[in-house]
Design an enzyme around this catalytic site. Structure first.
Site, PDB file in Angstrom:
ATOM      1  N   ALA A   1     -28.578 121.966  58.813  1.00  0.00           N
ATOM      2  CA  ALA A   1     -28.861 122.903  59.903  1.00  0.00           C
ATOM      3  C   ALA A   1     -29.097 124.279  59.280  1.00  0.00           C
ATOM      4  CB  ALA A   1     -27.691 122.968  60.873  1.00  0.00           C
ATOM      5  N   LYS A   2     -30.170 124.931  59.682  1.00  0.00           N
ATOM      6  CA  LYS A   2     -30.494 126.237  59.108  1.00  0.00           C
ATOM      7  C   LYS A   2     -29.877 127.325  59.981  1.00  0.00           C
ATOM      8  CE  LYS A   2     -34.625 128.437  57.127  1.00  0.00           C
ATOM      9  NZ  LYS A   2     -34.140 128.723  55.780  1.00  0.00           N
ATOM     10  N   ALA A   3     -28.571 127.542  59.769  1.00  0.00           N
ATOM     11  CA  ALA A   3     -27.829 128.524  60.558  1.00  0.00           C
ATOM     12  C   ALA A   3     -27.720 129.821  59.754  1.00  0.00           C
ATOM     13  CB  ALA A   3     -26.448 127.992  60.891  1.00  0.00           C
TER      14      ALA A   3
END
Ligand code: PPE
Length: 311
Positions: free
Chosen positions: A160-162
């Protein structure tokens, strides 16, 4: 790269186009305190058929997937974000640019639980040249193995690109730069090679290509997938679930980074050890040239990967 020097004037925010200066949020916004946002980095290239966004659908899919573990409910459909972005590029007359969509928990109350904080979404775009310096694409970059390890996917989702987790990238990258290197390589919890702070990594050894798999706590990079596809189509053997030890880096024939911002960047030294002949190697050059032929629209057969801005 400073926004102050750029010819940009509009940002899309929560359904509306607003002046660049007016794209503001409250200082008590949840995302500012806890890093609770998800984002994308996408490039629009100036192709022979006009500006076109590369693998837009895959990037949008990843944005919505990144939001899932955080129950961040993006208030717009992918189609809305797509239309907004294309209009943003048209309004600012851009031929090529970097696109940054971001969704985050906004302002209502503080405390780790986002409770009633609204989900806000913005898209901006701006011109962004080479990520790791002007000469990087041709000459390669000097990198060091960071003393900071990449968090594992059992600690923070790595696919996840958080926003928050990029504080790990900042530590690794700034450690490298303060020691005179251009970028870092980050090992995972087990001590195997994971990726760069903002890039995936590839190794070439005896004519075959190796890149760490998703189980190595990497971001599932879209440029990584593109490079794997291109390499296989050119006949290379690609091991895409490789486990690469630190010491294998030093004896590699070639190493290169991939990423939307970094594109395909050769690595010329690791911890001051020359990789191969200490220049861009032949396989790296081949993949890099094919990559630029692709994204600039000179390769046939990949039309589904392009969204044209003017259509
Ligand atoms: N790993 C990390 C940690 C990462 O941030 C990126 C992209 C990649 C791999 C490559 O993924 P992809 O872009 O899908 O091929 N890093 C983005 C942010 C860079 C920044 O400085 O901000 C990018 O390249 O857009």
């Amino acid at each position: 790269m400073s926004f102050a020097d750029m010819d940009v004037d509009t940002i899309w925010m929560d359904g509306e186009f607003v002046d660049w200066e007016d794209a503001q949020i409250h200082v008590l916004s949840h995302a500012l305190h806890y890093g609770t946002g998800v984002f994308e980095g996408i490039r629009c290239y100036d192709t022979e058929d006009g500006p076109a966004v590369f693998r837009f659908d895959e990037h949008l899919d990843r944005l919505y997937e990144s939001a899932k573990p955080y129950n961040l409910d993006i208030q717009h459909t992918p189609e809305e974000l797509k239309e907004a972005t294309l209009e943003l590029i048209r309004r600012q007359d851009m031929e090529s640019c970097y696109i940054r969509p971001l969704s985050f928990f906004g302002y209502d109350s503080l405390g780790v639980s986002p409770k009633n904080c609204p989900t806000r979404t913005m898209v901006a775009c701006w011109p962004w040249g080479t990520y790791l310096g002007d000469e990087a694409l041709e000459k390669g970059v000097d990198v060091m193995v960071s003393s900071w390890r990449k968090h594992s996917s059992s600690q923070i989702p790595t696919n996840a690109k958080a926003t928050g987790p990029y504080i790990n990238s900042l530590l690794a990258g700034e450690e490298a730069r303060s020691n005179g290197y251009v970028e870092a390589i980050v090992l995972n919890k087990e001590g195997n090679v994971a990726e760069g702070p903002g890039e995936n990594i590839f190794m070439v050894k005896d004519g075959e290509i190796y890149t760490p798999g998703l189980a190595q706590s990497i971001l599932d990079g879209i440029t990584r997938k593109t490079a794997i596809t291109l390499a296989r189509e050119k006949g290379y053997t690609v091991h895409d679930e490789a486990v690469i030890s630190r010491s294998q880096l030093y004896t590699a024939d070639e190493l290169f980074f991939t990423g939307t911002a970094a594109e395909v960047t050769p690595i010329k030294t690791v911890d001051d050890n020359e990789i191969g002949s200490g220049t861009r190697g032949p396989v790296t050059k081949d993949i890099q040239q094919t990559f630029f032929d692709l994204v600039e629209g000179r390769l046939d057969g990949y039309d589904e990967w392009f969204t044209y801005v003017d259509e």
